[in-house]
Design a protein around this motif. Structure first.
Motif, PDB file in Angstrom:
ATOM      1  N   GLU A   1       0.783  -1.233   0.000  1.00 58.34           N
ATOM      2  CA  GLU A   1       0.000   0.000   0.000  1.00 58.34           C
ATOM      3  C   GLU A   1       0.820   1.291   0.000  1.00 58.34           C
ATOM      4  O   GLU A   1       0.272   2.376   0.067  1.00 58.34           O
ATOM      5  CB  GLU A   1      -0.936   0.025   1.213  1.00 58.34           C
ATOM      6  N   ARG A   2       2.147   1.202  -0.062  1.00 56.48           N
ATOM      7  CA  ARG A   2       2.977   2.404   0.040  1.00 56.48           C
ATOM      8  C   ARG A   2       2.617   3.465  -1.009  1.00 56.48           C
ATOM      9  O   ARG A   2       2.459   4.645  -0.688  1.00 56.48           O
ATOM     10  CB  ARG A   2       4.457   2.077  -0.066  1.00 56.48           C
ATOM     11  N   ASP A   3       2.478   3.081  -2.270  1.00 54.71           N
ATOM     12  CA  ASP A   3       2.224   4.066  -3.332  1.00 54.71           C
ATOM     13  C   ASP A   3       0.914   4.804  -3.127  1.00 54.71           C
ATOM     14  O   ASP A   3       0.864   6.026  -3.259  1.00 54.71           O
ATOM     15  CB  ASP A   3       2.236   3.407  -4.714  1.00 54.71           C
ATOM     16  N   ILE A   4      -0.163   4.084  -2.794  1.00 51.05           N
ATOM     17  CA  ILE A   4      -1.439   4.764  -2.595  1.00 51.05           C
ATOM     18  C   ILE A   4      -1.372   5.648  -1.349  1.00 51.05           C
ATOM     19  O   ILE A   4      -1.865   6.780  -1.356  1.00 51.05           O
ATOM     20  CB  ILE A   4      -2.630   3.765  -2.544  1.00 51.05           C
ATOM     21  N   ALA A   5      -0.734   5.185  -0.293  1.00 52.92           N
ATOM     22  CA  ALA A   5      -0.621   5.991   0.925  1.00 52.92           C
ATOM     23  C   ALA A   5       0.156   7.278   0.666  1.00 52.92           C
ATOM     24  O   ALA A   5      -0.255   8.364   1.108  1.00 52.92           O
ATOM     25  CB  ALA A   5       0.055   5.175   2.035  1.00 52.92           C
TER      26      ALA A   5
ATOM     27  N   LEU B   1      -6.821   0.996   2.600  1.00 51.54           N
ATOM     28  CA  LEU B   1      -6.022   1.376   1.439  1.00 51.54           C
ATOM     29  C   LEU B   1      -5.895   0.266   0.399  1.00 51.54           C
ATOM     30  O   LEU B   1      -5.733   0.553  -0.786  1.00 51.54           O
ATOM     31  CB  LEU B   1      -4.606   1.767   1.884  1.00 51.54           C
ATOM     32  N   ASP B   2      -5.915  -0.969   0.837  1.00 50.52           N
ATOM     33  CA  ASP B   2      -5.566  -2.070  -0.057  1.00 50.52           C
ATOM     34  C   ASP B   2      -6.728  -2.538  -0.914  1.00 50.52           C
ATOM     35  O   ASP B   2      -7.892  -2.281  -0.638  1.00 50.52           O
ATOM     36  CB  ASP B   2      -4.990  -3.249   0.730  1.00 50.52           C
ATOM     37  N   THR B   3      -6.348  -3.223  -1.997  1.00 51.57           N
ATOM     38  CA  THR B   3      -7.301  -3.879  -2.882  1.00 51.57           C
ATOM     39  C   THR B   3      -6.921  -5.355  -2.973  1.00 51.57           C
ATOM     40  O   THR B   3      -5.830  -5.754  -2.558  1.00 51.57           O
ATOM     41  CB  THR B   3      -7.285  -3.255  -4.294  1.00 51.57           C
ATOM     42  N   VAL B   4      -7.797  -6.150  -3.537  1.00 50.28           N
ATOM     43  CA  VAL B   4      -7.507  -7.578  -3.723  1.00 50.28           C
ATOM     44  C   VAL B   4      -6.532  -7.743  -4.892  1.00 50.28           C
ATOM     45  O   VAL B   4      -6.431  -6.871  -5.760  1.00 50.28           O
ATOM     46  CB  VAL B   4      -8.806  -8.382  -3.971  1.00 50.28           C
ATOM     47  N   PRO B   5      -5.808  -8.857  -4.929  1.00 47.51           N
ATOM     48  CA  PRO B   5      -4.828  -9.072  -6.006  1.00 47.51           C
ATOM     49  C   PRO B   5      -5.410  -8.998  -7.416  1.00 47.51           C
ATOM     50  O   PRO B   5      -4.689  -8.660  -8.361  1.00 47.51           O
ATOM     51  CB  PRO B   5      -4.273 -10.466  -5.701  1.00 47.51           C
ATOM     52  N   LEU B   6      -6.695  -9.277  -7.600  1.00 47.31           N
ATOM     53  CA  LEU B   6      -7.305  -9.195  -8.928  1.00 47.31           C
ATOM     54  C   LEU B   6      -7.283  -7.781  -9.502  1.00 47.31           C
ATOM     55  O   LEU B   6      -7.526  -7.585 -10.696  1.00 47.31           O
ATOM     56  CB  LEU B   6      -8.752  -9.687  -8.880  1.00 47.31           C
TER      57      LEU B   6
ATOM     58  N   VAL C   1      -4.100  -0.528   6.465  1.00 41.24           N
ATOM     59  CA  VAL C   1      -3.423  -1.439   5.542  1.00 41.24           C
ATOM     60  C   VAL C   1      -3.927  -2.864   5.784  1.00 41.24           C
ATOM     61  O   VAL C   1      -4.497  -3.172   6.819  1.00 41.24           O
ATOM     62  CB  VAL C   1      -1.888  -1.387   5.723  1.00 41.24           C
ATOM     63  N   ARG C   2      -3.727  -3.689   4.781  1.00 42.47           N
ATOM     64  CA  ARG C   2      -3.980  -5.136   4.850  1.00 42.47           C
ATOM     65  C   ARG C   2      -5.368  -5.519   5.363  1.00 42.47           C
ATOM     66  O   ARG C   2      -5.547  -6.521   6.046  1.00 42.47           O
ATOM     67  CB  ARG C   2      -2.919  -5.831   5.702  1.00 42.47           C
ATOM     68  N   GLU C   3      -6.378  -4.780   4.975  1.00 42.27           N
ATOM     69  CA  GLU C   3      -7.745  -5.140   5.344  1.00 42.27           C
ATOM     70  C   GLU C   3      -8.162  -6.419   4.640  1.00 42.27           C
ATOM     71  O   GLU C   3      -8.788  -7.298   5.232  1.00 42.27           O
ATOM     72  CB  GLU C   3      -8.704  -3.990   4.986  1.00 42.27           C
ATOM     73  N   GLU C   4      -7.812  -6.524   3.364  1.00 38.36           N
ATOM     74  CA  GLU C   4      -8.259  -7.652   2.548  1.00 38.36           C
ATOM     75  C   GLU C   4      -7.645  -8.985   2.971  1.00 38.36           C
ATOM     76  O   GLU C   4      -8.139 -10.034   2.580  1.00 38.36           O
ATOM     77  CB  GLU C   4      -7.943  -7.391   1.066  1.00 38.36           C
TER      78      GLU C   4
END
Length: 189
Positions: free
Chosen positions: A27-31, A85-90, A145-148
């Motif tokens: 998530e570094r780039d989005i943060a 912040l995070d998204t799933v790998p898809l 971070v890392r919600e997913e």
């Protein structure tokens, strides 16, 4: 109150945030983009911090939770808004496009609306408060971070880092106009 938010800028922000990769743990780039965007919008850099949740998570995690603490312009209790912040790998490689008044992924990926819509909504809220000098109480905005992969950022946040909000609102998808007040795995502070 007047409708003071800039709808066009909000849509531009959403499209920008959807195009920034940030799968769970990365998530570094989005943060950093959120932080830069807020600073460029007039939010003092001292209001924006990262915690050390990434050091406590047993999985590789690039960055801690992003926390924005706004002092109030009126005296009232502190409230909190959060989003992940995070998204799933898809969503890796997603390129958002607008087609027929809908935002869709250009290629064969997931879009990442979960939860870049929440991120964009909270960034819009903060920017609108600053741009329009809207009176508000103290607000903490938490981007986890890392919600997913197991709600890791939320599990490892320290309540002291949030300045003890009295109420919290999590923005994480769902139908417009619907509010969920409980869920499996819900924690009450």
């Amino acid at each position: 109150m007047n409708n003071n938010f800039d709808k066009k800028q909000s849509l531009n922000d959403l499209m920008k945030f959807l195009s920034i990769e940030g799968i769970t743990g990365e998530e570094r780039d989005i943060a950093m983009n959120i932080k830069e965007d807020l600073i460029n919008s007039g939010v003092p850099s001292g209001y924006i911090t990262f915690d050390k949740a990434n050091d406590k998570i047993p999985l590789p995690t690039q960055v801690g939770n992003l926390i924005v603490k706004l002092p109030g312009t009126i005296e009232t209790e502190r409230i909190m808004f959060s989003s992940h912040l995070d998204t799933v790998p898809l969503c890796k490689g997603a390129i958002p496009v607008i087609k027929d008044d809908k935002i869709l992924p250009k290629e064969h990926t997931a879009l990442g609306g979960d939860n870049r819509t929440g991120v964009s909504a909270l960034v819009t809220m903060i920017k609108t408060l600053f741009k329009n000098n809207i009176p508000h109480g103290p607000i903490t905005v938490l981007f986890t971070v890392r919600e997913e992969s197991g709600l890791w950022g939320a599990r490892k946040v320290e309540i002291e880092d949030l300045d003890s909000p009295k109420r919290g609102y999590n923005i994480d998808g769902g139908p417009v106009g619907e509010i969920v007040i409980g869920a499996v795995g819900c924690d009450r502070w």
